[in-house]
Design a protein around this motif. Structure first.
Motif, mmCIF file in Angstrom:
data_model
loop_
_atom_site.group_PDB
_atom_site.id
_atom_site.type_symbol
_atom_site.label_atom_id
_atom_site.label_comp_id
_atom_site.label_asym_id
_atom_site.label_seq_id
_atom_site.Cartn_x
_atom_site.Cartn_y
_atom_site.Cartn_z
ATOM 1 N N UNK A 134 -3.912 13.073 -2.214
ATOM 2 C CA UNK A 134 -3.059 11.927 -1.891
ATOM 3 C C UNK A 134 -2.037 12.214 -0.797
ATOM 4 N N UNK B 103 2.971 1.601 -3.301
ATOM 5 C CA UNK B 103 2.176 2.015 -4.457
ATOM 6 C C UNK B 103 1.850 3.504 -4.344
ATOM 7 N N UNK B 104 1.482 3.916 -3.141
ATOM 8 C CA UNK B 104 1.111 5.305 -2.924
ATOM 9 C C UNK B 104 2.289 6.220 -3.244
ATOM 10 N N UNK C 263 5.354 7.042 -16.973
ATOM 11 C CA UNK C 263 3.955 7.026 -17.371
ATOM 12 C C UNK C 263 3.358 8.424 -17.329
ATOM 13 N N UNK C 264 2.613 8.749 -18.355
ATOM 14 C CA UNK C 264 1.892 10.018 -18.336
ATOM 15 C C UNK C 264 0.423 9.721 -18.059
ATOM 16 N N UNK C 265 -0.031 10.173 -16.932
ATOM 17 C CA UNK C 265 -1.390 9.827 -16.530
ATOM 18 C C UNK C 265 -2.391 10.891 -16.950
ATOM 19 N N UNK D 93 0.825 -1.196 0.000
ATOM 20 C CA UNK D 93 0.000 0.000 0.000
ATOM 21 C C UNK D 93 0.863 1.252 0.000
ATOM 22 N N UNK E 145 -5.544 15.910 -7.340
ATOM 23 C CA UNK E 145 -5.193 14.527 -7.004
ATOM 24 C C UNK E 145 -4.056 14.533 -5.982
ATOM 25 N N UNK F 270 4.795 5.603 -5.186
ATOM 26 C CA UNK F 270 5.058 5.591 -6.622
ATOM 27 C C UNK F 270 4.127 6.565 -7.348
ATOM 28 N N UNK F 271 2.842 6.492 -7.008
ATOM 29 C CA UNK F 271 1.874 7.351 -7.677
ATOM 30 C C UNK F 271 2.152 8.822 -7.366
ATOM 31 N N UNK G 43 5.055 10.210 -9.267
ATOM 32 C CA UNK G 43 4.814 10.508 -10.673
ATOM 33 C C UNK G 43 3.897 11.716 -10.820
ATOM 34 N N UNK G 44 2.953 11.874 -9.894
ATOM 35 C CA UNK G 44 2.093 13.054 -9.972
ATOM 36 C C UNK G 44 2.915 14.309 -9.693
#
Lengths: 134, 289
Positions: free
Chosen positions: B220, B49-50, B205-207, B46, B216, B52-53, B56-57
């Motif tokens: 987060x 992953x958080x 990655x481009x989200x 958890x 977002x 990582x996201x 990238x954001x």
């Protein structure tokens, strides 16, 4: 039928990890359906019943305080809590719902309490819905 | 002599009872340690992953910097201290609190410059007795704490940072190195700073974001900080049980040693009293002749 990997993770455990055909979630600005090979995507989710389609059958999962990340044909949902239909105690959810409704009816002036009651009402209703889908 | 023998025997029994208890506590701690380790392990995906996201954001929104990512001049510091509820765990709490007190004394001139959030009865009692400014406390957490057990205090600490009541927030807890080693550490929780490593991975990655990257991120970051507090709590639980296991293990060893010494003493006393009785009998028989 093409599928994608769906992982639902909470801080305590991995709740769900399967190949699925479709995921329908409620993002901040409305429902969004994810099919396999969706473009990379991130959004927070509302307190909601997540709809998952797997092998032609629909499964509901109660999600609270989560967000969704889609990339490389994998959907990852991180949530504070997530419950499968079999794990929900409907009676408890009913009781929570009644409590929340009572509180909402009573004190509308307290801003924070009101919001909290509203949230717990929403959580209870999502639980009941998911619990009954079994 | 007989008196002495009874005393020694009583002491042996008493040490034996203590040994049974420490032995049992050692085994209980070992079992709990395993469970705590598993729990800490299952919380990792958890948090990873958080991170990582978020990385990238954050990389995708260079223009808009979130307050939780930017350092500001420090006027007031918050400490979130994680201790245990129960003692009998060696230096587990004492070391942590000693370091905390030392660092605070070094860093701050007055009590207005910091405030403390404390988890665990031991830490609360210690800090309260010495009059440290405590904003919030949580005690009586179960051995396998749930996310929602820690959420209120974490949210409050992070919220006060967001409201600029604090300009930085430290997490003070016992880091789990292995079952026999724990180390008291102080980690800066806010502003978040350790995202650099993950950034390269996330950049690939481009989200698409909904509603927007900034929103977002704003959603987060507080959650990620809460997750870090939860991981620290789980680690602290594992450390606590490791420390208790080690402490109780050496208590059991000491008891065994004490019993051996006492048994030796007891046998000596017994032998001495037999010898004395014999010589009395012999002496008595001689006197009759």
């Amino acid at each position: 039928m093409s599928t994608m990997q769906l992982d639902i993770v909470t801080p305590e455990r991995k709740v769900y990890s399967e190949q699925v055909e479709m995921v329908v979630a409620r993002a901040l600005e409305g429902d969004i359906g994810i099919l396999p090979n969706h473009a990379p995507f991130i959004s927070p989710l509302q307190v909601t019943a997540l709809k998952v389609k797997k092998d032609g059958e629909e499964v509901f999962i109660a999600i609270n305080g989560g967000f969704m990340e889609v990339h490389d044909n994998r959907v990852t949902i991180l949530a504070e809590t997530a419950e499968l239909p079999g794990e929900i105690d409907i009676d408890r959810a009913q009781a929570a719902r009644e409590r929340a409704e009572e509180r909402l009816a009573k004190d509308k002036q307290e801003d924070i309490d009101f919001k909290r009651a509203q949230l717990s009402l929403q959580r209870a209703m999502v639980r009941i819905r998911v619990g009954q889908s079994r | 002599m007989a008196e002495n023998m009874r005393d020694i025997k009583r002491r042996i029994r008493s040490v034996q009872n203590t040994k049974q208890i420490t032995k049992a506590m050692e085994m209980v701690a070992a079992a709990k340690l395993r469970r705590a380790q598993e729990q800490a392990e299952s919380a990792r995906p958890y948090a990873d992953k958080m991170k990582e996201v978020i990385a990238s954001v954050a990389a995708g929104t260079k223009g808009a910097q979130h307050p939780m990512l930017v350092s500001r001049p420090v006027q007031k510091t918050g400490y979130l201290v994680i201790t245990s509820d129960r003692g009998l765990a060696g230096g587990f709490n004492a070391n942590l609190l000693r370091n905390l007190v030392r660092d605070i004394a070094k860093r701050h001139q007055s009590r207005d410059e910091y405030a403390i959030f404390v988890v665990g009865r031991k830490g609360r009692d210690f800090l309260k007795r010495r009059g440290y400014p405590i904003i919030e406390e949580v005690t009586g957490l179960p051995d396998s704490p749930l996310y929602r057990d820690i959420q209120p205090i974490a949210r409050k600490a992070i919220g006060q940072y967001a409201e600029e009541i604090f300009d930085e927030l430290y997490l003070v807890y016992n880091e789990f190195i292995n079952p026999i080693t724990q180390r008291p550490v102080e980690k800066r929780l806010l502003p978040l700073s350790d995202l650099d490593g993950a950034e390269e991975k996330g950049l690939k990655t481009l989200y698409e974001y909904e509603p927007s990257a900034e929103e977002v991120l704003a959603d987060l970051l507080p959650r990620y900080a809460e997750t870090l507090v939860y991981s620290a709590l789980l680690e602290s639980k594992a450390s606590e049980n490791g420390a208790r296991m080690t402490a109780m293990g050496s208590a059991t060893d000491n008891a065994t040693e004490a019993i051996d010494t006492l048994t030796l003493q007891y046998n000596r006393a017994r032998q001495a009293s037999i010898t004395q009785e014999l010589s009395e009998i012999v002496g008595g028989a001689n006197a009759l002749d």
